[in-house]
Write a protein that holds these residues in place. Structure first.
Motif, PDB file in Angstrom:
ATOM      1  N   ASP A  79       0.837  -1.195   0.000  1.00 38.42           N
ATOM      2  CA  ASP A  79       0.000   0.000   0.000  1.00 38.42           C
ATOM      3  C   ASP A  79       0.878   1.254   0.000  1.00 38.42           C
ATOM      4  N   LEU A  80       1.690   1.330  -1.048  1.00 37.68           N
ATOM      5  CA  LEU A  80       2.489   2.523  -1.260  1.00 37.68           C
ATOM      6  C   LEU A  80       1.591   3.704  -1.604  1.00 37.68           C
ATOM      7  N   THR A  81       0.442   3.421  -2.235  1.00 39.07           N
ATOM      8  CA  THR A  81      -0.413   4.467  -2.786  1.00 39.07           C
ATOM      9  C   THR A  81      -1.827   4.377  -2.225  1.00 39.07           C
ATOM     10  N   GLN A  82      -2.657   5.336  -2.660  1.00 41.35           N
ATOM     11  CA  GLN A  82      -4.069   5.297  -2.302  1.00 41.35           C
ATOM     12  C   GLN A  82      -4.910   4.691  -3.422  1.00 41.35           C
ATOM     13  N   SER A  83      -4.590   5.050  -4.677  1.00 38.30           N
ATOM     14  CA  SER A  83      -5.395   4.547  -5.792  1.00 38.30           C
ATOM     15  C   SER A  83      -4.584   3.781  -6.827  1.00 38.30           C
ATOM     16  N   GLY A  84      -3.280   3.666  -6.632  1.00 35.34           N
ATOM     17  CA  GLY A  84      -2.463   2.812  -7.479  1.00 35.34           C
ATOM     18  C   GLY A  84      -2.100   3.373  -8.834  1.00 35.34           C
ATOM     19  N   SER A  85      -2.105   4.677  -9.001  1.00 35.86           N
ATOM     20  CA  SER A  85      -1.757   5.275 -10.287  1.00 35.86           C
ATOM     21  C   SER A  85      -0.244   5.273 -10.476  1.00 35.86           C
ATOM     22  N   LEU A  86       0.184   5.439 -11.724  1.00 37.92           N
ATOM     23  CA  LEU A  86       1.613   5.500 -12.016  1.00 37.92           C
ATOM     24  C   LEU A  86       2.266   6.671 -11.285  1.00 37.92           C
TER      25      LEU A  86
END
Length: 303
Positions: A79-86
């Motif tokens: 879970d590096l991100t919130q929505s997984g975008s590039l």
């Protein structure tokens, strides 16, 4: 005169944390066995400073950044991100690349959608974007392992992003399917999964019982995971009869006879030498709170 302070979502988000008495009333057996488990007598293996390896653990940063303690190895458990975008992924990866740690280990989490090929669009745009990620010196593990050498030791690290299904996120599997049986190499020293094992730093209900079973088989020196933000913490386990009895109470939802078994095992443990803690469990979820607005510290351990 009592005044109503709110309702609906606002009241839910601002509700107070349950007290110890409220937790006891929710499930007395689980409350009692958790207290017993926290009172275990454990000893720790001592290792010479020249061969001791330090590990800085973080997880569930969700686009946020923090000061990371100096260590030999840096681990991010997904879970590096919130929505997984590039854009989100590359920003977090670039931040991790800038850290001074000799080895940087990263796995994905359920929010890191771009990294899951099963979530690719039909026209292949996601696959093209995924190829643009610049990992640099980061060792990204996706159901795979790597071996690092430092301080005269070879340390095998296995990483997997998988978690039991909850919604339509990335890297998920049906909760009742055992995907973990013999999935982790026997000689794994550090296990990194996004989800927790059942009964440990998972609020007692959200971890995976099959991952717990595999943990017993492999006995890694360190297991780092996240996903359950409110499970944040550090635990040592010993894989003995009392731990098995404790977990049985959790797995049965607080069964009375399982609790009696755990009480007996606890009493017996008082009359034998303290157990050697052979594994450390770490849930270093950075964000927390009902709105994920709390920020916690990374957890640093030694193996």
């Amino acid at each position: 005169m009592l005044r109503w302070r709110g309702s609906g979502l606002d009241a839910l988000l601002h509700r107070p944390r349950p007290s110890a008495w409220q937790l006891f009333l929710q499930n007395p057996s689980i409350f009692i066995v958790q207290k017993l488990f926290s009172w275990r007598r454990l000893t720790q293996e001592t290792r010479h400073a020249d061969s001791e390896v330090s590990v800085a653990c973080i997880s569930d940063t969700h686009n946020s950044q923090c000061a990371i303690p100096v260590a030999d190895i840096l681990i991010h458990a997904g879970d590096l991100t919130q929505s997984g975008s590039l854009q989100e992924l590359q920003a977090t990866i670039s931040w991790l690349q800038s850290q001074p740690h000799q080895f940087k280990i990263v796995i994905a989490g359920n929010h890191d959608l771009l990294l899951d090929p099963s979530k690719d669009d039909k026209v292949g745009e996601a696959a093209i974007l995924r190829q643009q990620i610049e990992w640099g010196s980061i060792l990204y593990l996706q159901d795979d392992f790597t071996t690092v050498s430092l301080k005269g030791r070879r340390i095998k690290i296995y990483g997997s992003p998988k978690t039991p299904r909850n919604g339509n996120w990335a890297f998920q599997y049906p909760r009742e399917r055992d995907i973990w049986k013999h999935a982790i190499p026997d000689d794994t020293d550090i296990l990194v999964t996004h989800g927790p094992p059942r009964a440990h730093l998972d609020l007692t209900t959200l971890g995976c019982k099959y991952l717990l079973r595999e943990l017993w088989r492999v006995h890694p020196a360190l297991h780092v995971f996240g996903h359950v933000h409110e499970g944040y913490g550090h635990e040592r386990v010993q894989f003995d009869s009392f731990q098995a009895a404790y977990e049985r109470v959790i797995l049965t939802g607080g069964n009375f006879w399982s609790l009696i078994g755990a009480l007996k095992a606890f009493v017996v443990s008082l009359f034998v030498p303290p157990a050697l803690a052979t594994c450390q469990l770490v849930n270093p979820s950075l964000v927390g709170g009902l709105r994920d607005d709390a920020r916690r510290e990374p957890i640093k351990v030694y193996i």
